[in-house]
Design a protein around this motif. Sequence first.
Motif, PDB file in Angstrom:
ATOM      1  N   ARG A  52     -14.568  -5.795  -2.133  1.00 14.23           N
ATOM      2  CA  ARG A  52     -15.137  -5.794  -0.733  1.00 14.23           C
ATOM      3  C   ARG A  52     -16.098  -4.423  -0.755  1.00 14.23           C
ATOM      4  NH1 ARG A  52     -10.183  -5.347  -2.205  1.00 14.23           N
ATOM      5  NH2 ARG A  52      -8.821  -7.391  -0.911  1.00 14.23           N
TER       6      ARG A  52
ATOM      7  N   TRP B 200      -5.501   1.393  -2.667  1.00 18.13           N
ATOM      8  CA  TRP B 200      -5.521  -0.039  -1.812  1.00 18.13           C
ATOM      9  C   TRP B 200      -6.177  -1.151  -1.131  1.00 18.13           C
ATOM     10  CZ3 TRP B 200      -1.221  -3.528  -1.952  1.00 18.13           C
ATOM     11  CH2 TRP B 200      -1.171  -3.894  -1.038  1.00 18.13           C
ATOM     12  N   THR B 201      -7.792  -0.826  -1.290  1.00 17.94           N
ATOM     13  CA  THR B 201      -8.382  -1.597  -0.458  1.00 17.94           C
ATOM     14  C   THR B 201      -9.161  -2.495  -2.062  1.00 17.94           C
ATOM     15  OG1 THR B 201      -9.921   0.139  -0.328  1.00 17.94           O
ATOM     16  CG2 THR B 201      -9.421  -0.361   1.348  1.00 17.94           C
ATOM     17  N   SER B 202      -8.872  -2.143  -3.194  1.00 12.23           N
ATOM     18  CA  SER B 202      -9.675  -2.479  -4.628  1.00 12.23           C
ATOM     19  C   SER B 202      -9.313  -3.994  -4.637  1.00 12.23           C
ATOM     20  CB  SER B 202      -8.754  -2.236  -4.981  1.00 12.23           C
ATOM     21  OG  SER B 202      -9.005  -2.386  -7.074  1.00 12.23           O
TER      22      SER B 202
ATOM     23  N   GLY C  45       0.884  -1.368  -0.453  1.00 10.38           N
ATOM     24  CA  GLY C  45      -0.483   0.261   0.175  1.00 10.38           C
ATOM     25  C   GLY C  45       0.843   1.456   0.018  1.00 10.38           C
TER      26      GLY C  45
ATOM     27  N   ARG D 102      -3.249  -6.225  -1.585  1.00 16.01           N
ATOM     28  CA  ARG D 102      -3.358  -6.086  -0.137  1.00 16.01           C
ATOM     29  C   ARG D 102      -3.945  -7.918   0.615  1.00 16.01           C
ATOM     30  NH1 ARG D 102      -8.722  -3.263   2.362  1.00 16.01           N
ATOM     31  NH2 ARG D 102      -8.423  -4.008   4.291  1.00 16.01           N
ATOM     32  N   ASP D 103      -4.288  -8.761  -0.533  1.00 13.53           N
ATOM     33  CA  ASP D 103      -5.165 -10.193   0.020  1.00 13.53           C
ATOM     34  C   ASP D 103      -4.516 -10.645  -1.341  1.00 13.53           C
ATOM     35  OD1 ASP D 103      -6.272  -8.360   2.532  1.00 13.53           O
ATOM     36  OD2 ASP D 103      -8.278  -8.459   0.684  1.00 13.53           O
TER      37      ASP D 103
ATOM     38  N   ASN E 237      -6.941   6.122  -2.564  1.00 16.05           N
ATOM     39  CA  ASN E 237      -8.699   5.557  -1.692  1.00 16.05           C
ATOM     40  C   ASN E 237      -7.913   3.508  -2.667  1.00 16.05           C
ATOM     41  OD1 ASN E 237      -8.970   6.352   0.125  1.00 16.05           O
ATOM     42  ND2 ASN E 237     -10.236   7.749  -1.140  1.00 16.05           N
TER      43      ASN E 237
END
Length: 628
Positions: free
Chosen positions: A592, A574-576, A545, A581-582, A572
């Motif tokens: 998400r 990074w949560t895509s 991130g 991230r995961d 914003n």
Amino acid sequence: MAHNQFELLRQRRFLPFFATQAFGAFNDNVYRQAIIGLLFFLGISPEQRTLYTNLAPALFILPYFLFSATAGQIAEKLEKSRLIRITTTMEIAIMSLAAVGFLTQNMVVLLVALFCTGLQSTLFGPVKYSILPSVLKPEELTGGNGLVEMGTSISILAGMIFGGLIFAVAGAHGPIVAATSIILLAVAGNLVSRAIPRAEAGAPDLKINWNPIPESVAILRMARKQPAVRNAILGVSWFWFVGTVLTSQLPTYAEVNLGGSGTLYIFVLALFSIGTGVGSILCEKLSARTVEIGLVPLGAFGISAFMVDLYFARSGLAPAQVSTVGAFLSQPGSWRIAMDLVGIGLFAGFFVVPLFALIQSRTPRDEVSRVIAAMNIQNAVFIVLAAGLGIAVQRLLGWSIPQVFLALAIANVVVAIYIFTIVPEFLMRFLSWVLVRGLYRLRVHGVEKHVPDEGAALIVCNHVSYMDALILAASIPRPVRFVMYYKIFNIPVMSWIFRTAKAIPIAGAKEDPELMQRAFDEIDAALAEGEIVGIFPEGGLTRDGAIAPFKSGVERILERRPVPVVPMALRNMWTSMWSRRDGRLGRMRVPRRFRAPVEVIAEAPIDGAVADAPMLEARVRELRGDAA
């Protein structure tokens, strides 16, 4: 700066021009409908009425063939507000002649004035569209064109209603009312035009070639230089073809297939016009204030879908005769027909507005008026073909009007596929538009102010997800040549989009030194051509991130060609679902948050001669802040 298109209506740089063109479209249609009203008022036989109603459109369209080339040159050479005042002054003189025709009830004088009206429209056409890129910012072009198309659609409809009612309401005083109305409207248009601010000529030193034939060939060749512009013009001409076939059938369709009278014809025309107006003004919202040609395929296929449904909604004769709009709407299936007509107009707006914006944004400023003139010549050809074909298929082949609509829907799909095949950018932008607008709520800050309208520039941005290039492309009005890691470039399905967008694949020096060198050569060639190149100097997607140190490749680019560098940041992302991230946890890639807000921020360009990797990294870090 206007934050949406309606704020343009409060600004002098746009409002007087908008009102002037609306007055002109309104008056033209008042005049033409009043001529038809006079024919009935004089009790002319149906045969003679048919002769006049067929002759009138031919006289109006003829000047587009004869004088468009000259009109384009004049619009290029003269200061634009001055030319608009000249054309509106011409309108006063022409409508004064037409008023004499109404008062003396002389059809010859009225038809001569109608030819002159066509001449005046021919002169006004190139400046009508070439003034917009002169007074609007690139991010305002879609909204401005949407307002112009909306205003034109509503003005045409209102003019037809007003002109059609003159003799029905005024009776014996009809000629006086018609004569007075068209002169007052012309004077009003001229007075409003005097408030249009100065807009400099595109090519003040242009030497006018008064011979229309070679000049027509020359401007048609000029309009074909860029494939995207050439096919955008083809798309606009096809829009006029579809619109001419559709609207020319509506009077008979309202009578034979819907069971109504002239009132019902105005109603169905109003549905189409309102749909077109709404579609036109929605374009800015859907495109997020960029020239988004991804709406064009959506518009094309939407038109055909509603036209096919219009055929199935009522493919035969009207079940009963109706005398009012209310009686029509009370019949089974009538609301479906009404929605189809609105839908056709709505998607027609999606289709044509981005095409106008693309033509204006991709054509050099000193050629816009002549390219618009070339488009008008081609439009005139398509209008004549549409009128002739519409008559031929019904009289020679015996097709019903619903069958004409069905054939037109199929032809529209075929033509659209042809255009999108030879210029894949349209379809590529549509796919990227669907992906970006479907997954995110995009908010753009500073792009319209800091990304140069023309000339070479280098975009540098942090790299968070596999969608970054598409999001930036959707945020920047101009086409961008993105440099991307070759493994991302080769992702199935996405690779077609990247190739069509002329992205530049690159590899690390240890992976493929030849590909790396080829990428730097292609970057330099693109910048030399005045294009925008976008790079992600981190060299890969972030794994945590945070922004990784910028690599020296950006300095290597600037050493060869020190163009302005525009720092940009994605926030914003990074949560895509498309970030890493995961990924290390093996988590399934599912959204998400549906349509999560994503921001794109741009800063003022930095001189490429002084920019280096640490400086650019610091600027991007500052722009992104804590919103990874």
